[in-house]
Design a protein around this motif. Sequence first.
Motif, mmCIF file in Angstrom:
data_model
loop_
_atom_site.group_PDB
_atom_site.id
_atom_site.type_symbol
_atom_site.label_atom_id
_atom_site.label_comp_id
_atom_site.label_asym_id
_atom_site.label_seq_id
_atom_site.Cartn_x
_atom_site.Cartn_y
_atom_site.Cartn_z
ATOM 1 N N GLU A 221 18.081 18.386 1.185
ATOM 2 C CA GLU A 221 16.728 18.673 1.633
ATOM 3 C C GLU A 221 15.792 17.525 1.284
ATOM 4 O O GLU A 221 14.954 17.111 2.097
ATOM 5 C CB GLU A 221 16.236 19.970 0.990
ATOM 6 N N ALA A 222 15.931 16.965 0.049
ATOM 7 C CA ALA A 222 15.099 15.846 -0.366
ATOM 8 C C ALA A 222 15.368 14.616 0.492
ATOM 9 O O ALA A 222 14.450 13.883 0.871
ATOM 10 C CB ALA A 222 15.344 15.539 -1.840
ATOM 11 N N GLN A 223 16.648 14.405 0.836
ATOM 12 C CA GLN A 223 17.009 13.261 1.667
ATOM 13 C C GLN A 223 16.403 13.384 3.057
ATOM 14 O O GLN A 223 15.860 12.415 3.603
ATOM 15 C CB GLN A 223 18.531 13.144 1.759
ATOM 16 N N LEU A 224 16.467 14.578 3.634
ATOM 17 C CA LEU A 224 15.917 14.796 4.969
ATOM 18 C C LEU A 224 14.403 14.597 4.972
ATOM 19 O O LEU A 224 13.837 14.017 5.903
ATOM 20 C CB LEU A 224 16.267 16.205 5.454
ATOM 21 N N GLU A 225 13.732 15.073 3.924
ATOM 22 C CA GLU A 225 12.284 14.899 3.843
ATOM 23 C C GLU A 225 11.927 13.418 3.753
ATOM 24 O O GLU A 225 10.959 12.962 4.389
ATOM 25 C CB GLU A 225 11.738 15.651 2.629
ATOM 26 N N ALA A 226 12.707 12.649 2.965
ATOM 27 C CA ALA A 226 12.434 11.222 2.823
ATOM 28 C C ALA A 226 12.627 10.491 4.147
ATOM 29 O O ALA A 226 11.826 9.609 4.516
ATOM 30 C CB ALA A 226 13.355 10.631 1.747
ATOM 31 N N GLU A 227 13.670 10.873 4.904
ATOM 32 C CA GLU A 227 13.916 10.233 6.192
ATOM 33 C C GLU A 227 12.805 10.538 7.187
ATOM 34 O O GLU A 227 12.365 9.665 7.949
ATOM 35 C CB GLU A 227 15.273 10.683 6.738
ATOM 36 N N VAL A 228 12.345 11.763 7.191
ATOM 37 C CA VAL A 228 11.271 12.155 8.102
ATOM 38 C C VAL A 228 9.995 11.384 7.774
ATOM 39 O O VAL A 228 9.289 10.877 8.660
ATOM 40 C CB VAL A 228 11.027 13.672 8.031
ATOM 41 N N MET A 229 9.676 11.270 6.471
ATOM 42 C CA MET A 229 8.470 10.553 6.079
ATOM 43 C C MET A 229 8.574 9.067 6.426
ATOM 44 O O MET A 229 7.589 8.451 6.862
ATOM 45 C CB MET A 229 8.237 10.728 4.576
ATOM 46 N N ALA A 230 9.776 8.496 6.268
ATOM 47 C CA ALA A 230 9.964 7.084 6.593
ATOM 48 C C ALA A 230 9.735 6.833 8.079
ATOM 49 O O ALA A 230 9.082 5.864 8.478
ATOM 50 C CB ALA A 230 11.359 6.632 6.163
ATOM 51 N N GLU A 231 10.277 7.730 8.918
ATOM 52 C CA GLU A 231 10.089 7.597 10.364
ATOM 53 C C GLU A 231 8.606 7.774 10.725
ATOM 54 O O GLU A 231 8.065 7.090 11.602
ATOM 55 C CB GLU A 231 10.940 8.617 11.094
ATOM 56 N N PHE A 232 7.960 8.680 10.040
ATOM 57 C CA PHE A 232 6.546 8.945 10.302
ATOM 58 C C PHE A 232 5.692 7.714 9.986
ATOM 59 O O PHE A 232 4.822 7.315 10.748
ATOM 60 C CB PHE A 232 6.104 10.150 9.451
ATOM 61 N N GLU A 233 5.954 7.103 8.832
ATOM 62 C CA GLU A 233 5.187 5.914 8.423
ATOM 63 C C GLU A 233 5.497 4.718 9.311
ATOM 64 O O GLU A 233 4.609 3.939 9.659
ATOM 65 C CB GLU A 233 5.476 5.604 6.964
ATOM 66 N N ALA A 234 6.802 4.573 9.710
ATOM 67 C CA ALA A 234 7.197 3.431 10.551
ATOM 68 C C ALA A 234 6.551 3.518 11.920
ATOM 69 O O ALA A 234 6.283 2.502 12.575
ATOM 70 C CB ALA A 234 8.720 3.380 10.686
ATOM 71 N N SER A 235 6.265 4.700 12.366
ATOM 72 C CA SER A 235 5.650 4.864 13.695
ATOM 73 C C SER A 235 4.173 4.505 13.692
ATOM 74 O O SER A 235 3.546 4.396 14.739
ATOM 75 C CB SER A 235 5.830 6.302 14.185
ATOM 76 N N GLY A 236 3.620 4.355 12.472
ATOM 77 C CA GLY A 236 2.196 4.041 12.376
ATOM 78 C C GLY A 236 1.319 5.256 12.397
ATOM 79 O O GLY A 236 0.094 5.146 12.306
ATOM 80 N N ALA A 237 1.919 6.438 12.514
ATOM 81 C CA ALA A 237 1.119 7.657 12.579
ATOM 82 C C ALA A 237 0.450 7.964 11.259
ATOM 83 O O ALA A 237 -0.549 8.672 11.197
ATOM 84 C CB ALA A 237 1.999 8.841 12.995
ATOM 85 N N GLY A 238 1.024 7.396 10.178
ATOM 86 C CA GLY A 238 0.438 7.702 8.868
ATOM 87 C C GLY A 238 -0.632 6.721 8.466
ATOM 88 O O GLY A 238 -1.183 6.825 7.358
#
Length: 239
Positions: A221-238
Amino acid sequence: MTDTTDDAAAPGDEAREALAAELSGLLGDALVESHIEAGENLWLRVEVEHWQAVMAALRDAGFAYFGFLSAIDWTDAPEGRYEDTEFDAAGVGTDDDESASATAAETVRRGGGETRFQLLAQLHSPARHAAVLIKADLSDVDGVPASVPSIIDIFAGADWHEREAHEMFGIVFDGHPNLEHIYLPTEFEGHPLRKDFPLLARSVKPWPGVVDIEEIPPELEAQLEAEVMAEFEASGAGA
């Protein structure tokens, strides 16, 4: 004839009140009682021996559009709720659940008596922009409902509806020329919509749609959350 109209619900539905009074005069002793659900429905409970005559009278009064015909078996299934699982059992048997079930049953029983089986049909009047729901109580002997005169000579569209009610509940419609199965094999025995019909498949495997729910391991679960946050930040949405 008893009028079971709820006085508190009557204001604002003068049209159905007037229609109930008119149909009461039309049907006479064939009408047992009526009920108005303000803004929704007019229920007419009639003597089953007058079922055919009532349908003909309503057709001649302008209710010439046949909606549907079906039946109800009010008895409880002997095995109870098949679909109870560890996921929904917590909400079963509580005071709130029982109260909600009682309220639902009371609402649906409007316009009906205390017999196990009831026949019901809906007719429309295109000219009046109105519909009526007609119910009749069916006595039964050892779980076999009484027969009823067919109305296919009055409403040809009732043909398949009567066949279905015969197939699923075992109601015999006297005068119907072809009470053959629609859905089930010709040799099938029993009537599946009777509450005492044994649905054995439900006893040997879970109710369709019920699935096992497995918890996600904390590390995954922690790994999935980290991957989602990484994709979110890489997209510039954050940003």
